[in-house]
Design a protein around this motif. Structure first.
Motif, PDB file in Angstrom:
ATOM      1  N   ARG A  81     -83.830 -49.085 -72.866  1.00 11.94           N
ATOM      2  CA  ARG A  81     -84.758 -48.183 -73.559  1.00 11.94           C
ATOM      3  C   ARG A  81     -85.839 -48.972 -74.282  1.00 11.94           C
ATOM      4  N   HIS A  82     -85.532 -50.198 -74.691  1.00 16.48           N
ATOM      5  CA  HIS A  82     -86.530 -51.017 -75.374  1.00 16.48           C
ATOM      6  C   HIS A  82     -87.591 -51.530 -74.401  1.00 16.48           C
ATOM      7  N   LEU A  83     -87.234 -51.647 -73.130  1.00 19.13           N
ATOM      8  CA  LEU A  83     -88.240 -51.958 -72.112  1.00 19.13           C
ATOM      9  C   LEU A  83     -89.143 -50.754 -71.916  1.00 19.13           C
ATOM     10  N   ALA A  84     -88.524 -49.585 -71.832  1.00 21.81           N
ATOM     11  CA  ALA A  84     -89.300 -48.357 -71.602  1.00 21.81           C
ATOM     12  C   ALA A  84     -90.264 -48.075 -72.745  1.00 21.81           C
ATOM     13  N   SER A  85     -89.867 -48.413 -73.971  1.00 21.90           N
ATOM     14  CA  SER A  85     -90.721 -48.153 -75.127  1.00 21.90           C
ATOM     15  C   SER A  85     -91.809 -49.204 -75.298  1.00 21.90           C
ATOM     16  N   GLY A  86     -91.662 -50.332 -74.611  1.00 18.93           N
ATOM     17  CA  GLY A  86     -92.611 -51.424 -74.763  1.00 18.93           C
ATOM     18  C   GLY A  86     -92.267 -52.371 -75.889  1.00 18.93           C
ATOM     19  N   LEU A 131     -72.898 -54.489 -80.100  1.00 19.89           N
ATOM     20  CA  LEU A 131     -73.853 -55.357 -79.413  1.00 19.89           C
ATOM     21  C   LEU A 131     -75.198 -54.663 -79.254  1.00 19.89           C
ATOM     22  N   ASP A 132     -75.152 -53.404 -78.892  1.00 18.78           N
ATOM     23  CA  ASP A 132     -76.376 -52.609 -78.750  1.00 18.78           C
ATOM     24  C   ASP A 132     -77.120 -52.551 -80.082  1.00 18.78           C
ATOM     25  N   ARG A 133     -76.384 -52.256 -81.138  1.00 14.17           N
ATOM     26  CA  ARG A 133     -77.014 -52.138 -82.454  1.00 14.17           C
ATOM     27  C   ARG A 133     -77.617 -53.467 -82.896  1.00 14.17           C
ATOM     28  N   LEU A 134     -76.878 -54.549 -82.729  1.00 13.30           N
ATOM     29  CA  LEU A 134     -77.362 -55.852 -83.166  1.00 13.30           C
ATOM     30  C   LEU A 134     -78.593 -56.288 -82.370  1.00 13.30           C
ATOM     31  N   CYS A 135     -78.539 -56.101 -81.059  1.00  9.19           N
ATOM     32  CA  CYS A 135     -79.705 -56.429 -80.227  1.00  9.19           C
ATOM     33  C   CYS A 135     -80.916 -55.601 -80.660  1.00  9.19           C
ATOM     34  N   SER A 136     -80.681 -54.348 -80.989  1.00  7.41           N
ATOM     35  CA  SER A 136     -81.775 -53.466 -81.396  1.00  7.41           C
ATOM     36  C   SER A 136     -82.385 -53.898 -82.723  1.00  7.41           C
ATOM     37  N   VAL A 137     -81.560 -54.432 -83.630  1.00  4.83           N
ATOM     38  CA  VAL A 137     -82.102 -54.957 -84.884  1.00  4.83           C
ATOM     39  C   VAL A 137     -83.009 -56.147 -84.588  1.00  4.83           C
ATOM     40  N   PHE A 138     -82.589 -57.020 -83.681  1.00  4.78           N
ATOM     41  CA  PHE A 138     -83.429 -58.156 -83.298  1.00  4.78           C
ATOM     42  C   PHE A 138     -84.757 -57.681 -82.702  1.00  4.78           C
ATOM     43  N   VAL A 139     -84.689 -56.650 -81.863  1.00  7.39           N
ATOM     44  CA  VAL A 139     -85.924 -56.109 -81.290  1.00  7.39           C
ATOM     45  C   VAL A 139     -86.841 -55.614 -82.401  1.00  7.39           C
ATOM     46  N   GLY A 140     -86.255 -54.954 -83.397  1.00  2.00           N
ATOM     47  CA  GLY A 140     -87.038 -54.483 -84.525  1.00  2.00           C
ATOM     48  C   GLY A 140     -87.653 -55.602 -85.345  1.00  2.00           C
ATOM     49  N   LEU A 141     -87.092 -56.799 -85.233  1.00  3.02           N
ATOM     50  CA  LEU A 141     -87.600 -57.968 -85.962  1.00  3.02           C
ATOM     51  C   LEU A 141     -88.572 -58.795 -85.115  1.00  3.02           C
ATOM     52  N   GLY A 142     -88.987 -58.233 -83.992  1.00  6.64           N
ATOM     53  CA  GLY A 142     -90.002 -58.921 -83.197  1.00  6.64           C
ATOM     54  C   GLY A 142     -89.514 -59.646 -81.967  1.00  6.64           C
ATOM     55  N   THR A 143     -88.236 -59.507 -81.623  1.00  7.81           N
ATOM     56  CA  THR A 143     -87.738 -60.131 -80.398  1.00  7.81           C
ATOM     57  C   THR A 143     -88.412 -59.500 -79.186  1.00  7.81           C
ATOM     58  N   ARG A 144     -88.990 -60.332 -78.326  1.00  2.00           N
ATOM     59  CA  ARG A 144     -89.669 -59.848 -77.125  1.00  2.00           C
ATOM     60  C   ARG A 144     -88.882 -60.132 -75.859  1.00  2.00           C
ATOM     61  N   LYS A 145     -87.965 -61.083 -75.935  1.00  5.66           N
ATOM     62  CA  LYS A 145     -87.161 -61.425 -74.763  1.00  5.66           C
ATOM     63  C   LYS A 145     -85.697 -61.476 -75.172  1.00  5.66           C
ATOM     64  N   LEU A 146     -84.860 -60.781 -74.413  1.00  3.51           N
ATOM     65  CA  LEU A 146     -83.436 -60.703 -74.692  1.00  3.51           C
ATOM     66  C   LEU A 146     -82.672 -61.128 -73.449  1.00  3.51           C
ATOM     67  N   ARG A 147     -81.874 -62.177 -73.592  1.00  2.00           N
ATOM     68  CA  ARG A 147     -81.058 -62.654 -72.474  1.00  2.00           C
ATOM     69  C   ARG A 147     -79.586 -62.438 -72.794  1.00  2.00           C
ATOM     70  N   LEU A 148     -78.865 -61.759 -71.916  1.00  2.00           N
ATOM     71  CA  LEU A 148     -77.439 -61.520 -72.063  1.00  2.00           C
ATOM     72  C   LEU A 148     -76.683 -62.594 -71.292  1.00  2.00           C
ATOM     73  N   THR A 149     -75.690 -63.201 -71.970  1.00  2.00           N
ATOM     74  CA  THR A 149     -74.983 -64.328 -71.386  1.00  2.00           C
ATOM     75  C   THR A 149     -73.491 -64.174 -71.611  1.00  2.00           C
ATOM     76  N   GLY A 150     -72.752 -65.220 -71.313  1.00  2.00           N
ATOM     77  CA  GLY A 150     -71.337 -65.286 -71.570  1.00  2.00           C
ATOM     78  C   GLY A 150     -70.987 -66.657 -72.120  1.00  2.00           C
ATOM     79  N   GLY A 151     -69.838 -67.189 -71.667  1.00  2.00           N
ATOM     80  CA  GLY A 151     -69.011 -66.815 -70.546  1.00  2.00           C
ATOM     81  C   GLY A 151     -69.794 -66.265 -69.374  1.00  2.00           C
ATOM     82  N   GLU A 152     -69.150 -65.386 -68.666  1.00  2.00           N
ATOM     83  CA  GLU A 152     -69.776 -64.693 -67.539  1.00  2.00           C
ATOM     84  C   GLU A 152     -69.965 -63.229 -67.932  1.00  2.00           C
ATOM     85  N   PRO A 153     -71.192 -62.794 -68.168  1.00  2.00           N
ATOM     86  CA  PRO A 153     -71.409 -61.435 -68.696  1.00  2.00           C
ATOM     87  C   PRO A 153     -70.886 -60.335 -67.796  1.00  2.00           C
TER      88      PRO A 153
END
Length: 343
Positions: free
Chosen positions: A98-103, A61-83
């Motif tokens: 860490r992606h917030l900290a890096s900007g 999940l971390d890796r996949l989310c990070s790929v999206f960030v690398g593709l220009g994702t600016r907002k990431l929402r974690l959901t479920g079910g109940e996360p």
């Protein structure tokens, strides 16, 4: 556990754009299909959940989310079910922060039912979560137990207090249900505004097979808004948050109310988001079945390049709009439930 770091060389400056010119920079990622509630309009009482082996690991999940960030994702929402029922969820939030900290990421947030918020609010705030959505349909304990099939409203209220105390801004998401809360919506709005919380009303969405008849519960938000305007002055707001809601300020309370109307008014024109399930399936539209399996690509390659290419290829065929309809003889727009898709 080791932290996946997206190489600088894999960051793509060109944003993802769909066939209709919409920039896709908002991703909702489900971390589990499990939930500790069984809301009548959302899932079956005896819901069958996915085998745990089919779920992406926290590292994946971390890796996949990070790929999206690398593709220009600016907002990431974690959901479920109940996360918050996913074991290790706070560890995942910590890694992604860490992606917030890096900007690279503007916002890391989540949608929750609030039942476990009291124990996790401080940690969420500590990892950069500044606001959350909490799903809550009534302030009546008996009605809450009935709608959620056994839920304890007191736990949710305790969680809301903990989140507010931790400095997290809250938006309440309330599904408008003709029989269960239709008459109580003005009181819900007043309660939320008195506590400094925003609230968004949502029409029930025809997703997945459930025992209940959604037709009898459907309540048009056009009718709700007309009723609210006999009580208060609602001033439309020109505001976009990356979601489907249209907002108004209630002049008498000073608070904001949103309206999500998938059935009476489509919200697809400026859609900027996609959804990823806990099994790594990328859905391009909430109300369409077109999808891409990212899990197989993720597990077949240690290099993130093929994963990024698969995401871009999928976004290139994102449909223009959903096809939600409701009626006694109308099948759900999609057979998967919201808990599977990612709320």
């Amino acid at each position: 556990m080791s932290m996946t770091v997206l190489p600088a060389s894999s960051r793509v400056a060109t944003p993802m754009v769909d066939p209709f010119g919409r920039t896709i920079d908002y991703v909702r990622v489900s971390v589990t299909d499990r939930c500790d509630l069984r809301c009548t309009y959302c899932m079956a009482e005896r819901q069958t959940f996915l085998p745990r082996a089919e779920l992406l690991s926290l590292e994946e999940l971390d890796r996949l989310c990070s790929v999206f960030v690398g593709l220009g994702t600016r907002k990431l929402r974690l959901t479920g079910g109940e996360p918050l029922v996913r074991k290790g969820f706070i560890d995942l939030v910590a890694r992604l922060s860490r992606h917030l900290a890096s900007g690279a990421l503007d916002e890391l947030t989540l949608t929750t039912n609030g039942t476990r918020l009291a124990e996790h609010a401080e940690a969420l705030a500590g990892h950069g979560v500044r606001r959350i959505n909490v799903s809550l349909d009534t302030l009546d304990p008996a009605a809450y137990r009935r709608i959620t099939r056994g839920g304890d409203l007191a736990k949710v209220l305790e969680g809301l207090a903990a989140a507010r105390g931790a400095g997290i801004a809250i938006k309440i998401n309330t599904v408008a249900l003709k029989q269960d809360n239709g008459a109580d919506l003005p009181a819900m709005i007043e309660w939320a505004h008195n506590l400094g919380m925003e609230i968004t009303l949502i029409e029930t969405m025809p997703m997945g097979e459930i025992e209940a008849d959604r037709t009898g519960q459907f309540l048009s938000l056009s009718d709700v808004r007309r009723d609210l305007e006999t009580r208060w002055t609602l001033t439309p707001l020109v505001r976009r948050t990356g979601g489907p809601a249209r907002y108004a300020r209630v002049e008498q309370t000073g608070g904001t109310v949103g309206f999500i109307t998938p059935l009476t008014h489509t919200f697809c024109g400026d859609c900027n988001r996609v959804r990823v399930t806990c099994t790594g399936t990328l859905f391009l539209c909430l109300g369409q079945d077109d999808h891409a399996d990212l899990r197989e690509t993720l597990r077949a390659h240690t290099d993130d390049g093929p994963v990024a290419e698969a995401i871009r290829a999928a976004v290139a065929r994102k449909p223009k709009a959903h096809d939600f309809r409701i009626g006694l003889d109308v099948a759900p727009a999609v057979r998967r439930s919201m808990s599977v898709t990612g709320g």
